[in-house]
Every structure is written in structure tokens, then in C-alpha cells.
Design an enzyme around this catalytic site. Structure first.
Site, short mmCIF file in Angstrom:
data_model
loop_
_atom_site.label_atom_id
_atom_site.label_comp_id
_atom_site.label_asym_id
_atom_site.label_seq_id
_atom_site.Cartn_x
_atom_site.Cartn_y
_atom_site.Cartn_z
N ASN A 9 0.88 -1.17 0.00
CA ASN A 9 0.00 0.00 0.00
C ASN A 9 0.91 1.22 0.00
O ASN A 9 1.51 1.55 1.02
CB ASN A 9 -0.89 -0.01 1.25
CG ASN A 9 -1.71 1.27 1.36
OD1 ASN A 9 -1.78 2.06 0.42
ND2 ASN A 9 -2.32 1.48 2.53
N LYS A 11 0.17 4.26 -0.26
CA LYS A 11 -0.43 5.47 0.33
C LYS A 11 -0.18 6.66 -0.62
O LYS A 11 -0.21 6.46 -1.83
CB LYS A 11 0.12 5.68 1.75
CG LYS A 11 -0.06 4.40 2.60
CD LYS A 11 0.14 4.57 4.05
CE LYS A 11 -0.12 3.22 4.74
NZ LYS A 11 -0.01 3.26 6.19
N HIS A 94 -9.39 1.41 4.90
CA HIS A 94 -8.12 1.55 5.62
C HIS A 94 -8.34 2.51 6.81
O HIS A 94 -9.10 3.47 6.70
CB HIS A 94 -7.04 2.09 4.68
CG HIS A 94 -5.67 2.03 5.28
ND1 HIS A 94 -5.23 2.95 6.21
CD2 HIS A 94 -4.66 1.14 5.12
CE1 HIS A 94 -4.00 2.61 6.59
NE2 HIS A 94 -3.64 1.52 5.94
N GLU A 96 -6.68 4.87 7.88
CA GLU A 96 -6.42 6.29 7.58
C GLU A 96 -7.63 6.92 6.91
O GLU A 96 -7.92 8.10 7.10
CB GLU A 96 -5.16 6.41 6.71
CG GLU A 96 -3.91 6.16 7.54
CD GLU A 96 -2.75 5.56 6.77
OE1 GLU A 96 -2.75 5.59 5.53
OE2 GLU A 96 -1.82 5.04 7.45
N GLU A 166 -5.25 -4.76 10.73
CA GLU A 166 -4.20 -3.76 10.96
C GLU A 166 -4.48 -3.01 12.26
O GLU A 166 -5.31 -2.10 12.28
CB GLU A 166 -4.19 -2.75 9.81
CG GLU A 166 -3.90 -3.35 8.46
CD GLU A 166 -3.30 -2.33 7.51
OE1 GLU A 166 -2.30 -2.67 6.89
OE2 GLU A 166 -3.81 -1.20 7.41
N GLY A 172 2.90 2.24 10.66
CA GLY A 172 3.91 3.27 10.43
C GLY A 172 4.66 3.69 11.69
O GLY A 172 5.34 4.70 11.70
N SER A 212 3.70 -2.19 10.31
CA SER A 212 5.16 -2.29 10.49
C SER A 212 5.72 -3.65 10.09
O SER A 212 6.65 -4.16 10.73
CB SER A 212 5.55 -1.91 11.92
OG SER A 212 5.19 -0.57 12.19
#
Ligand SMILES: O=C[C@H](O)COP(=O)(O)O
Length: 252
Positions: A9, A11, A94, A96, A166, A172, A212
């Protein structure tokens, strides 16, 4: 036997030129067969990437889409627009997007149904925040998100989706969930699928871990009974690192 799937991904990273460069490097590198390979790129890079990867076994995914076919939805992209340029996968929900763009369980579900209707494979993201984890709510949160995302699917269709667990606190941050803990939560997700759609779909649906993941730790996740691959952000941006993830995902 579930085929492992490694999805990058990207992003909001990579220009068209950078995406083409990645494609060239991956094609020139050596990637083991027996792993499904996907990269999910920004919209602008998708046409060039699908073209550059033609004839390779690396599939292209988008990172979001609208659930409607067309309409007055400024700034949005429809499922058929993605299909038209050769996209095969789409990340849905996701964290985010849930956090910054008002994605809800309801819109996630609409997008999952729309993706399947158009022959796109949805990669559905679920996962708890640090606060929820510390309050002991991980199982409840992933259960609710999974049930909502899969509502209205027909038996048999669930095997066509990918679910990515996730934990938000691991994205991250360099703080990955232990492989064993990730496996336990992924078992909960598989159990939710079994309750709603039966053992066969539960045994077939592929569930990834994300947060991660790096070439150094992919092996520990893949050695777990219920983890079928990874959804990888940062470590998927570099072609050599992506190939290491793919090659490291197969258990010897
Ligand atoms: O979609 C990917 C995840 O957000 C994980 O990102 P990360 O590998 O950079 O932690």
C-alpha cells in the site's frame, strides 16, 4: 490451502515516473511463484502501472473508490473506472480513511458490495486503536467491523475477499503486533466469518496482517496458522524490499 498474498500500500507516495521505475525493478528481480503479489498505488499512477506490469504476475490495486457507478461526486473514482484501466484489487476501509476521511462501517460495506459486483477484489481493513486495545476491546472492535463490512454478501462470495487486520497503533510506528497476538485476533476474524457464512468460507478466506511489516519480520507472521499474508506500507515502497517480503512470505 490458502495462497499467501503480499499487498503493498503505497499510500500518497510515488509519482508516475517512480511507479514505472518500481515496476521495472520488480520485473527485473526474482520473485518466487506461489505468492499472490499486489501493489496498491495512488490513482494517478494506476494506468501507467497496469501497463508497465502487463505480462507480469504483479497485480495492481487502488487504495479507495466510491460505491456508486457514476454521479455528482466530485473528486471520486468509480469501480468501473478502476476496471477500465486494469485494476484488480481495491483497499477498502483503511484506518487512515476511517480516521481522516469519514469512512464508516456503512460506507465500507457499500464499497465491498460494489467492488464484488464489478469483479474487483476488496482488501478490507479492520483493526483497533491503542485506546481500544488497552481497554481490552480488540476482539469486539474487529468483530463489529468485520460483521459490518461483510453484511449482505452471499455464501461463497466471502472467499473472494481479502481481510487485512491492521492494529492502528502498529501502522507506520515501527511497533508491530507480536505474531502470536496478531494470529489470535485473526482467528477471531475467521471465527466471525464462520459464524456468518460457515466453515468452508472461513477456511478459504485470506486474512492478512498489517502494521510495520518488514522483510525481517515477515517470516514470523507467515509461520502463524491463520495469517495468510501482509498489507505493507513503508516497506513496500522499495522494489528490493517488496521482493524480499514476497520471497520471505513462503514457508520453507
Ligand atoms: O496499509 C498498510 C498499513 O497501513 C501498514 O503500514 P506500515 O507497513 O507502513 O506500518
Amino acid at each position: 490451502m490458502r495462497t499467501p498474498i503480499i499487498a503493498g500500500n503505497w499510500k500518497m507516495f510515488k509519482t508516475i515516473a517512480e511507479a514505472k521505475q518500481f515496476a521495472q525493478e520488480v520485473k527485473a528481480g526474482s520473485a518466487k511463484a506461489g505468492v499472490q503479489k499486489v501493489v496498491c498505488a495512488p490513482f494517478t499512477a494506476l494506468p501507467a502501472l497496469t501497463e508497465a506490469l502487463q505480462g507480469s504476475d504483479l497485480a495492481v490495486g487502488a487504495q479507495n473508490m466510491h460505491f456508486e457507478e457514476q454521479g455528482a461526486f466530485t473528486g471520486e473514482i468509480s469501480p468501473s473506472m478502476l476496471k477500465e484501466i486494469g485494476v484488480q484489487y481495491v483497499i477498502i476501509g483503511h484506518s487512515e480513511r476511517r480516521q481522516y476521511f469519514n469512512e464508516t462501517d456503512e460506507t465500507v460495506n457499500k464499497k465491498v458490495l460494489a467492488a464484488l459486483k464489478h469483479g474487483l477484489v476488496p482488501i478490507i481493513c479492520v483493526g483497533e486503536s491503542l485506546e481500544q486495545r488497552e481497554a481490552g476491546e480488540t476482539s469486539r472492535v474487529v468483530r463489529t467491523q468485520t460483521e459490518a463490512a461483510l453484511a449482505g454478501l452471499e455464501a461463497g462470495q466471502v472467499a473472494d475477499v481479502i481481510i487485512a487486520y491492521e492494529p492502528i497503533w502498529a501502522i507506520g510506528t515501527g511497533k508491530s503486533s507480536s505474531a502470536q497476538e496478531a494470529n489470535e485476533t485473526i482467528s477471531v476474524i475467521r471465527q466471525v466469518v464462520a459464524e456468518a457464512y460457515g466453515q468452508e468460507d472461513a477456511a478459504n478466506v485470506r486474512i492478512q496482517y498489517g502494521g510495520s511489516v518488514k522483510p525481517e519480520n515477515i517470516g514470523s507472521y507467515m509461520s502463524q496458522s491463520d495469517i495468510d499474508g501482509a498489507l505493507v506500507g513503508g516497506a513496500s515502497l522499495d522494489a528490493a524490499s517488496y521482493l524480499q517480503l514476497v520471497n520471505g512470505s513462503l514457508q520453507e
